[in-house]
Design a protein around this motif. Structure first.
Motif, short mmCIF file in Angstrom:
data_model
loop_
_atom_site.label_atom_id
_atom_site.label_comp_id
_atom_site.label_asym_id
_atom_site.label_seq_id
_atom_site.Cartn_x
_atom_site.Cartn_y
_atom_site.Cartn_z
N ALA A 85 0.88 -1.17 0.00
CA ALA A 85 0.00 0.00 0.00
C ALA A 85 0.91 1.22 0.00
O ALA A 85 1.52 1.55 1.02
N PRO A 86 1.02 1.87 -1.14
CA PRO A 86 2.03 2.96 -1.25
C PRO A 86 1.68 4.21 -0.42
O PRO A 86 2.56 4.87 0.07
N ASP A 87 0.38 4.47 -0.29
CA ASP A 87 0.00 5.67 0.46
C ASP A 87 -1.02 5.28 1.51
O ASP A 87 -2.15 4.92 1.19
N THR A 88 -0.64 5.39 2.78
CA THR A 88 -1.56 4.98 3.86
C THR A 88 -2.22 6.18 4.53
O THR A 88 -2.95 6.01 5.51
N ARG A 89 -1.95 7.38 4.02
CA ARG A 89 -2.52 8.55 4.71
C ARG A 89 -4.02 8.66 4.45
O ARG A 89 -4.72 9.30 5.21
N HIS A 90 -4.42 8.07 3.36
CA HIS A 90 -5.86 8.06 3.10
C HIS A 90 -6.38 6.64 3.29
O HIS A 90 -5.85 5.70 2.71
N ILE A 91 -7.39 6.54 4.06
CA ILE A 91 -7.92 5.21 4.40
C ILE A 91 -9.41 5.18 4.10
O ILE A 91 -10.14 6.16 4.33
N PHE A 92 -9.84 4.06 3.53
CA PHE A 92 -11.27 3.88 3.24
C PHE A 92 -11.90 3.09 4.37
O PHE A 92 -11.44 2.00 4.69
N VAL A 93 -12.95 3.65 4.93
CA VAL A 93 -13.59 2.99 6.08
C VAL A 93 -15.05 2.70 5.73
O VAL A 93 -15.74 3.55 5.14
N ASP A 94 -15.47 1.56 6.13
CA ASP A 94 -16.87 1.15 5.92
C ASP A 94 -17.75 1.92 6.89
O ASP A 94 -17.59 1.81 8.12
N VAL A 95 -18.67 2.70 6.34
CA VAL A 95 -19.55 3.48 7.23
C VAL A 95 -20.92 2.83 7.34
O VAL A 95 -21.84 3.40 7.93
N GLY A 96 -21.08 1.66 6.75
CA GLY A 96 -22.37 0.98 6.84
C GLY A 96 -23.12 1.04 5.54
O GLY A 96 -22.84 1.90 4.69
N LEU A 97 -24.04 0.12 5.36
CA LEU A 97 -24.88 0.02 4.16
C LEU A 97 -24.06 -0.09 2.90
O LEU A 97 -24.49 0.33 1.82
N PHE A 99 -21.33 1.44 2.10
CA PHE A 99 -20.61 2.66 1.68
C PHE A 99 -19.26 2.71 2.38
O PHE A 99 -19.16 2.43 3.57
N HIS A 100 -18.24 3.08 1.57
CA HIS A 100 -16.90 3.27 2.13
C HIS A 100 -16.49 4.72 1.88
O HIS A 100 -16.62 5.21 0.76
N VAL A 101 -16.03 5.36 2.91
CA VAL A 101 -15.67 6.79 2.82
C VAL A 101 -14.16 6.93 2.97
O VAL A 101 -13.55 6.27 3.82
N GLU A 102 -13.60 7.78 2.12
CA GLU A 102 -12.16 8.01 2.21
C GLU A 102 -11.90 9.04 3.29
O GLU A 102 -12.36 10.17 3.21
N PHE A 103 -11.19 8.61 4.30
CA PHE A 103 -10.88 9.49 5.43
C PHE A 103 -9.38 9.70 5.51
O PHE A 103 -8.60 8.84 5.07
N THR A 104 -9.02 10.82 6.10
CA THR A 104 -7.64 10.92 6.60
C THR A 104 -7.63 10.27 7.98
O THR A 104 -8.67 9.93 8.52
N TRP A 105 -6.43 10.17 8.57
CA TRP A 105 -6.34 9.47 9.86
C TRP A 105 -7.21 10.14 10.92
O TRP A 105 -7.95 9.48 11.63
N SER A 106 -7.13 11.48 10.99
CA SER A 106 -7.87 12.16 12.07
C SER A 106 -9.37 12.04 11.83
O SER A 106 -10.14 11.80 12.78
N GLU A 107 -9.77 12.17 10.55
CA GLU A 107 -11.20 12.02 10.24
C GLU A 107 -11.69 10.62 10.60
O GLU A 107 -12.77 10.46 11.18
#
Lengths: 152, 374
Positions: A85-97, A99-107
């Motif tokens: 994974a070349p860039d880990t600063r952006h992470i996709f998180v499952d928000v339910g239903l 949907f996956h949202v691209e977050f930064t670490w703090s988000e």
């Protein structure tokens, strides 16, 4: 006298029927409900653990400043392959239903805390539900006991 | 020959209560459901395995693949697969081995074989369980219908009994104590034998009287209570009148036919035979005849005897005419008697059977019938 006996017999059969109905209610309704509720709560617990793990891992990444990651991917049946994974600063998180949202670490951490609070509330609800079902079972059992112990 | 415990009749529902059978069926069905679930899971594994094999074979086609690298269960990073010909395969118990694509697919192949054998075993088990369930189902249905199970042990004693009785009849002088000390001494049998012996002695006595006095009409010798009671019945007159004439006629015919000196008494040659037959005169000579012929041909003719004992008993009791005996013998005399002489064991067997029938029938009619049939 005879009438009294008939009355007793009738009462007896009525009581038997009632006890039977109560027992059936406990066995067919309340106990499955209880099992179901406990299973649901366990699911939420698992979810909570997943999110707390994610939170810990993101905090780890943050603390160590890891921007690229080499890891092993499970292809299924415990066969792994290396992945990069070349860039880990952006992470996709499952928000339910789905949907996956691209977050930064703090988000992501913010979202996870909100999600955790919600999960905790859900767990509490389920705990209440379980306690209620347990109370109902106890109540009905007590009713049966009363019917059996204190005849007419 | 324990007649009491000859056969058992049990209703199927007492052996397998309907509810129990149904419960058993339910239990088996639960087991079947569980096995089916296991089978489904195995099938899932197999399909997963085959798709993974496919994947493993395809992955080394390219240097890298763009994928989403999972990070925990609910998160992932965009990334790519690298070192596409290097697989880390779990061997079990926490040990991993680094294998190439080809080696990995071999491993997966072996796994697939194991899975298939497991599936086969599970399918066989399912078949067994289904057979069991259907058996329980059938049993429950049969029990509900009210089926009965009749069980009767096969006892290979019929010939033994006959021969023993026969020897008992032949050696009428043998010590009764030795017989009673015989290994298989059922009470009924003993009783029958004792009565037989008594009967013989009495008849001999009566005959001796007859020979001594010669002409006067004699009473039919008393057999036992039953027979005497019978004699004093409606046909008492007949019985009193007939025997003398009957004896003579038999003697005449038979002795003539056998070419014996006429002064030799018939009863010295066939003492018991004659007695029995004169005692046991029947209107239905055919039955008698049938029995004789079938016996001399070696057949036991159980059916004949059975019908004789049950059906013709009433007729026998009433008919004490003696005329029929004459006809019986005259129709059969030459051939039948020579046959009888040769096959006297068969006769004795028959006579014993008839006598036993006669004595036992008032006491234990059903059992006698059983006995004869066996």
């Amino acid at each position: 006298m005879a009438r009294n006996q008939v009355w007793v017999v009738v009462m007896d059969s009525v009581r038997k029927e009632k006890v039977h109905k109560f027992e059936e209610f406990v066995d067919r309704r309340l106990k499955p409900d209880l099992v179901h509720a406990i299973a649901e709560r366990d699911k939420v617990f698992a979810q909570q653990k997943v999110f707390s793990d994610l939170k810990r891992n993101i905090e780890l990444l943050e603390r160590n400043g890891v921007t690229n990651l080499r890891t092993l991917v499970n292809l299924g049946s415990e066969v792994y392959m290396q992945a990069d994974a070349p860039d880990t600063r952006h992470i996709f998180v499952d928000v339910g239903l789905g949907f996956h949202v691209e977050f930064t670490w703090s988000e992501a951490l913010e979202f996870i805390s909100v999600k955790e609070a919600r999960l905790a509330r859900q767990i509490e609800e389920y705990t209440h539900l379980i306690a209620g079902i347990k109370a109902q079972i106890k109540l009905v059992c007590e009713g049966i006991r009363e019917l059996l112990q204190l005849p007419g | 020959m324990e007649r009491g415990s000859k056969g058992t009749v049990t209703s199927l529902s007492s052996l397998f209560p309907v509810e129990e059978a149904m419960k058993a069926e339910l239990r088996v069905k639960e087991a079947i459901a569980q096995r089916t679930k296991e089978l489904d899971q195995l099938n899932l594994f197999i399909s997963e395995n085959s798709s993974l094999m496919n994947l493993v074979q395809r992955l080394p086609d390219e240097i890298s693949h763009e994928i989403m690298v999972p990070f925990g269960k609910v998160a992932f990073f965009p990334g790519r697969l690298i070192h596409t010909n290097e697989f880390l395969v779990l061997l079990g118990d926490g040990y991993y081995a680094e294998r190439s694509s080809k080696q990995t697919s071999e491993i997966l192949h072996r796994r697939a074989k194991t899975l298939e054998s497991k599936v086969e075993g599970l399918k066989a088990m399912l078949l067994d369980l289904e057979a069991e369930a259907s058996f329980f189902n059938a049993t429950a249905a049969e029990a509900a219908e009210g089926l009965f199970e009749i069980r009767e042990d096969y006892i290979e004693q019929s010939t033994n009994i006959a021969t023993q009785n026969q020897t008992g009849a032949l050696e009428s002088n043998a010590d009764p104590s030795s017989r009673t000390s015989g290994n298989r001494s059922s009470e009924d049998e003993e009783y029958a034998r004792m009565m037989l012996r008594l009967d013989e002695l009495e008849l001999e006595e009566a005959r001796a009287d007859e020979n001594a006095s010669g002409i006067e009409e004699e009473e039919l010798p008393d057999l036992d209570d039953e027979t005497s009671a019978r004699c004093s019945g409606d046909e008492g007159e007949d019985i009193k009148n007939q025997p003398h004439k009957q004896d003579e006629s038999i003697e005449g015919n038979v002795i003539k036919s056998l070419g014996m000196p006429s002064n030799v008494k018939m009863e010295e040659y066939f003492p018991r035979l004659e007695e029995k037959i004169s005692m046991r005169t029947t209107t239905k000579g055919e039955v008698f005849k049938d029995n004789f012929s079938s016996h001399s041909s070696g057949d036991r003719a159980a059916d004949n005897l059975g019908s004789h004992s049950s059906g013709d008993r009433a007729a026998n009791r009433k008919a004490f005419t003696g005329l029929i005996v004459e006809r019986d013998f005259s129709s059969n005399e030459g051939q039948t008697f020579s046959q009888l002489l040769m096959a006297d064991s068969a006769i004795c067997r028959l006579l014993v059977l008839i006598l036993q029938n006669q004595f036992l029938d008032s006491r234990c009619r059903g059992e006698t019938a059983d006995f004869l049939v066996t």
